[in-house]
Design a protein around this motif. Structure first.
Motif, PDB file in Angstrom:
ATOM      1  N   TYR A   1       0.816  -1.217   0.000  1.00 34.53           N
ATOM      2  CA  TYR A   1       0.000   0.000   0.000  1.00 34.53           C
ATOM      3  C   TYR A   1       0.853   1.271   0.000  1.00 34.53           C
ATOM      4  CZ  TYR A   1      -3.908  -3.094   0.974  1.00 34.53           C
ATOM      5  OH  TYR A   1      -4.847  -4.087   0.890  1.00 34.53           O
ATOM      6  N   SER A   2       1.921   1.267   0.775  1.00 36.02           N
ATOM      7  CA  SER A   2       2.796   2.445   0.813  1.00 36.02           C
ATOM      8  C   SER A   2       3.467   2.676  -0.532  1.00 36.02           C
ATOM      9  CB  SER A   2       3.852   2.305   1.915  1.00 36.02           C
ATOM     10  OG  SER A   2       3.236   2.333   3.182  1.00 36.02           O
ATOM     11  N   SER A   3       3.891   1.603  -1.180  1.00 34.28           N
ATOM     12  CA  SER A   3       4.502   1.744  -2.511  1.00 34.28           C
ATOM     13  C   SER A   3       3.506   2.308  -3.510  1.00 34.28           C
ATOM     14  CB  SER A   3       5.019   0.391  -3.009  1.00 34.28           C
ATOM     15  OG  SER A   3       6.057  -0.077  -2.183  1.00 34.28           O
ATOM     16  N   GLU A   4       2.276   1.808  -3.481  1.00 32.94           N
ATOM     17  CA  GLU A   4       1.242   2.315  -4.385  1.00 32.94           C
ATOM     18  C   GLU A   4       1.005   3.800  -4.149  1.00 32.94           C
ATOM     19  OE1 GLU A   4      -2.425   0.081  -4.516  1.00 32.94           O
ATOM     20  OE2 GLU A   4      -1.339  -1.813  -4.341  1.00 32.94           O
ATOM     21  N   ALA A   5       0.865   4.178  -2.885  1.00 33.28           N
ATOM     22  CA  ALA A   5       0.603   5.575  -2.557  1.00 33.28           C
ATOM     23  C   ALA A   5       1.766   6.460  -2.974  1.00 33.28           C
ATOM     24  CB  ALA A   5       0.342   5.717  -1.060  1.00 33.28           C
ATOM     25  N   LEU A   6       2.987   6.009  -2.739  1.00 31.83           N
ATOM     26  CA  LEU A   6       4.158   6.813  -3.081  1.00 31.83           C
ATOM     27  C   LEU A   6       4.288   6.977  -4.593  1.00 31.83           C
ATOM     28  CD1 LEU A   6       6.578   8.457  -2.284  1.00 31.83           C
ATOM     29  CD2 LEU A   6       7.874   6.326  -1.986  1.00 31.83           C
ATOM     30  N   LYS A   7       4.034   5.939  -5.342  1.00 33.14           N
ATOM     31  CA  LYS A   7       4.094   6.059  -6.802  1.00 33.14           C
ATOM     32  C   LYS A   7       3.059   7.057  -7.310  1.00 33.14           C
ATOM     33  CE  LYS A   7       6.142   1.548  -7.609  1.00 33.14           C
ATOM     34  NZ  LYS A   7       5.964   0.174  -8.095  1.00 33.14           N
ATOM     35  N   MET A   8       1.866   7.032  -6.723  1.00 32.46           N
ATOM     36  CA  MET A   8       0.831   7.995  -7.102  1.00 32.46           C
ATOM     37  C   MET A   8       1.269   9.421  -6.762  1.00 32.46           C
ATOM     38  SD  MET A   8      -2.515   5.922  -5.734  1.00 32.46           S
ATOM     39  CE  MET A   8      -3.740   7.122  -6.221  1.00 32.46           C
ATOM     40  N   LEU A   9       1.849   9.584  -5.581  1.00 30.63           N
ATOM     41  CA  LEU A   9       2.277  10.912  -5.150  1.00 30.63           C
ATOM     42  C   LEU A   9       3.421  11.441  -6.013  1.00 30.63           C
ATOM     43  CD1 LEU A   9       1.747  13.108  -3.018  1.00 30.63           C
ATOM     44  CD2 LEU A   9       3.537  12.040  -1.639  1.00 30.63           C
ATOM     45  N   ILE A  10       4.359  10.588  -6.359  1.00 26.29           N
ATOM     46  CA  ILE A  10       5.482  11.012  -7.213  1.00 26.29           C
ATOM     47  C   ILE A  10       4.967  11.477  -8.575  1.00 26.29           C
ATOM     48  CG2 ILE A  10       7.471  10.155  -8.528  1.00 26.29           C
ATOM     49  CD1 ILE A  10       8.145   8.423  -6.048  1.00 26.29           C
TER      50      ILE A  10
END
Length: 176
Positions: A115-124
């Motif tokens: 979940y953190s990876s998904e969120a970070l990719k979206m934020l980037i």
């Protein structure tokens, strides 16, 4: 220097099929209890550089910082069940360099689920269209899961520092 910040009060749009499990929405004052629960949790606190929040007043101050226009803070919401997973934020640390520090926190039941990876990719992806030039993340070396998230999302380990706690801290950078 004058910087114009955009999309501050909008939810982040879905960027690709990868993010089917989560939705990011702007943090609001209504998220105070969730933020306090995260910052007050012993298991999470052992990975926090600034320590556990002992009172909700500490969390209110942090939330006020996140709600400022120059910062970007989003709740990570589970699309299927609507649960609050955690949050992700970029906090301005140097306006001239357009440099931000990254924080990602989630409830323990969501650790190691991507979940953190998904969120970070979206934020980037979203940050690339904003006046963000650099993202910096400080992570205790023993927090292996978070270090893996940084590396998976294209961050570079620049160096390690030792703090008062004698725990080495990994300093990750992402440049646009």
């Amino acid at each position: 220097i004058s910087i114009t910040f955009i999309i501050m009060n909008m939810d982040l749009p879905r960027r690709s099929k990868m993010e089917e499990r989560i939705h990011l929405r702007k943090i609001t004052a209504d998220d105070l209890d969730h933020l306090y629960a995260l910052y007050h949790d012993e298991k999470i606190a052992k990975y926090m550089r600034h320590g556990k929040h002992e009172s909700i007043e500490e969390t209110k101050k942090l939330l006020a910082l996140y709600l400022k226009n120059e910062n970007y803070a989003y709740a990570m919401m589970h699309k299927e069940n609507g649960e609050f997973i955690g949050y992700i934020s970029l906090t301005l640390i140097d306006a001239q360099k357009c440099s931000y520090t990254l924080t990602i926190m989630s409830y323990e039941k969501y650790w190691n689920g991507g979940y953190s990876s998904e969120a970070l990719k979206m934020l980037i992806e979203t940050a690339a269209a904003l006046p963000v030039k650099e993202i910096v993340s400080y992570i205790y070396k023993e927090n292996i899961g978070s270090c893996k998230v940084m590396e998976k999302c294209g961050f570079t380990l620049h160096f390690m520092i030792d703090e008062e706690s004698d725990q080495p801290v990994c300093v990750y950078h992402y440049l646009f």
